[in-house]
Write a protein that holds these residues in place. Sequence first.
Motif, short mmCIF file in Angstrom:
data_model
loop_
_atom_site.label_atom_id
_atom_site.label_comp_id
_atom_site.label_asym_id
_atom_site.label_seq_id
_atom_site.Cartn_x
_atom_site.Cartn_y
_atom_site.Cartn_z
N GLU A 27 -0.17 33.58 -80.20
CA GLU A 27 -1.46 32.88 -80.29
C GLU A 27 -1.28 31.46 -80.84
O GLU A 27 -1.80 30.49 -80.29
N VAL A 47 -7.87 31.04 -78.95
CA VAL A 47 -8.29 31.95 -80.02
C VAL A 47 -9.22 33.02 -79.47
O VAL A 47 -9.05 34.22 -79.73
N ALA A 50 -7.31 35.47 -77.18
CA ALA A 50 -6.49 36.45 -77.91
C ALA A 50 -7.34 37.58 -78.46
O ALA A 50 -6.99 38.76 -78.35
N PHE A 124 -2.01 40.32 -75.43
CA PHE A 124 -2.80 40.73 -76.60
C PHE A 124 -3.45 42.10 -76.36
O PHE A 124 -3.64 42.86 -77.30
#
Length: 816
Positions: A27, A47, A50, A124
Amino acid sequence: MPHRGRWVTLLMLGGVAATSAAGLIFEIALTRVFAITQFYHFAFLIVSMALLGLGASGSALAAFPTLAIGGPRRWMWLAALQGATTVAAYIVANTLPFDSFAIAWDRTQIGYLAIYYITLAVPFFFGGLVVAVLLTGTEQPTAVPSHLVYGASLAGSGLGCVAAVGALNLLGGEGTVVLAAAVAMLGAVAFAMLRDPVRVRAGVAASLTLILGAMAVWVPGFLEMNLSPYKGLEGALRFPGAQVVATEWDRGTRLDLVSSEGIRSMPGLSLTYTGRPPSQNGITFDGDDLSPVPQLEPAAAEYASHLLISLPWLLRPDARALVLEPRGGLDVLVGLAGGAGAVLAVEPHPAVVDLSHLGNSSVVTDPRVEWIAAQPRTFVERTRESYDVIDLALTAPYRPVTSGAYSLAEDYSLTIEAFAAYLDRLRPDGILAVMRWVQTPASEEMRLLGTAAAALRERGINPGGTVVMLRNYSNAVVLVQPDGWSQGDLDAVVGFATNERFDIVARPGLKQEETNRFAIIPDEEYSTMAAALLSPAGPEAVYAASQFDIAPATDDHPFFGHYFRWSQAGEVLDSFGRSWQPFGGAGYLVLVAFLVLATISASVLIVTPLLIRRRDGRFTAPRPIRWWTLGYFGMLGLAFLLVEIPLVQLYILLIGDATTAFAVVLFAVLTASGVGSMLSPRLPWRSVAAALTLAAVAYPFLVRWLTVAMLPAPAAVRIAAGALAIVPLGVLMGVMFPRGVKLLEEQAPQLVPWAWGINGTTSVVSSVLAALLALAFGFSAVLLIGAAGYGLAALLAAGATGSLTGASKRHEHNPA
């Protein structure tokens, strides 16, 4: 616990920690990669993407519980898939011909952006699925409580943060991406060893880990970043013969030294200069913001005296000077050419000096110049020295405020508090000089002037008698002399402006006929606005009348590049697709679009498991428990980042470096939360929830007190104090999720994966919401809103056990 059991537990928790660390490393690497290949706006995309992947993993497991079946073999494959898709997703994103500037008129770019979003979320998803599966306790060789699993995940994430920051400097962005894949594969090794330490699978996973580790150090050419053609570096390299001489990574920032005959950057140059502009080398920062590296010796730089920024050196010959963030050193050259006796250059990136030296800089080795590696604002707050001239160098290239570029970038060197600190470091009759770009309509230069005026008023000084402002067609310089200008100084200002054909915008005793004489602008508004900003009546009427938000930035709201007002929204939307501007006029609207997409995505991921499980008759939890799960874990997801993100921003000033502040806050919050999770069975849930709410309310004030108290201390002391100050808050934050999971394990264990999904998907919303709220209200307000979220979670915790237990018993008697 027998020795074998302890070994199995350590391998399980180690695998969880590794996959979580890999996710955070990836990330952080992607936020830097996107800032370099595209623009700053897209860090928010990373952000949210993720967190969306993590949330989707919980929703998928809630909808399809069979994903948890398979034990260590299944965990191994999930971790291995996380590692493999980390590299694959990066390659796909790096190869796609995505053009953020063309998105307004080329609809295929929206498709490319969607592919970006979905592809990069996949690693993720697999990493989150590892944690979600182990939280359920399904087919564990040795039973490991959920609070230990969650604690290992948080602790791994904290360590991954520190590893990512260090790796960026050592390995660069591409190498750090591959490192994330290697760490995920290390998790696969741990899980493979649970079946049999000598099995082939463990050896294969270990071999892949070593191969990826080697690739992180010696990055293959096909992994090199492809930059947007609109980045400054790409533009400079289009000049014939231009080349990148060297590349260095410094505190997470990529610096490139460019050699080119086409670089001739002299902002604020007078049209009276008839010489041939000399060629320069240049340094770009994150592929943009090209800063010139002057090669002429100061005595030979004839053009230096024809620049706007040469005025303070003319007024204070033989000055003891402070140049803040000089980058390639143009302002240092101007000072030396103007006769400065000694210059202290404070540059936050130490690698700049090395690259400038390699680029044949004429000022790096000058005996009159001392270079210090520090953040300018932090240095000024800490030093007790004083100077004849303080020059805050112009570091950003021209960008029209209508583009919304850098709306989302914080800058603590251009706030009211920063200007007040600069004024405190001036000697008697000393001058503060700051240059920015002239915008049409008036905005950036007026915010600069308003900031100086506000700082003077805070010191009880009349700005009308202490500020001088000059401009040409492209730049404006503001000079502040807090002791008041002498008549000799004012005569010299007028003479300089007349000789160099610069227009005076503001000075004591300015007459209207003295303005707008050379770079003539029809309906010139700069001098009129300047007079109002400096008048005793104050600037409020000017700020209210402007079509842009030009009120000064503050430490709590340090967005100097943010000028958007909602009244512009109609014009921005009308021009969408018909104007060659990225984002049509405001980076703010990019965040609004992300918030809408995040909210829709979160809603879909939360509701879908309910629909799927209800259809097959397996989702039998009573309605009160489902509503409680949605409310409680949703509040935790929203509140966590509404507290964490503003803490990072508030710590930048304390720590003195944005990247280090990011690492300190995330490491402290995540590792302390991991400790809190592991201690959660021993801590009273309701008392912790109440204490957390009160702590979140108090932390804005605590951080500001700590910043003032600790700024004079060395960097290591400030970092240690800042980290320790966060630990109590982090421990309290870490208790909340596992205690909620523990209740579900007792009342409705089938909802545990859904709770993980809710927590992740609502975090997607809060990551964007935190940025929007900070732009609108400031960081302290965001922290208080986060505290309110924890307050609501505390209320849900307080009434949880009795009401949910009763609902569960009623459901057992009447499952229909």
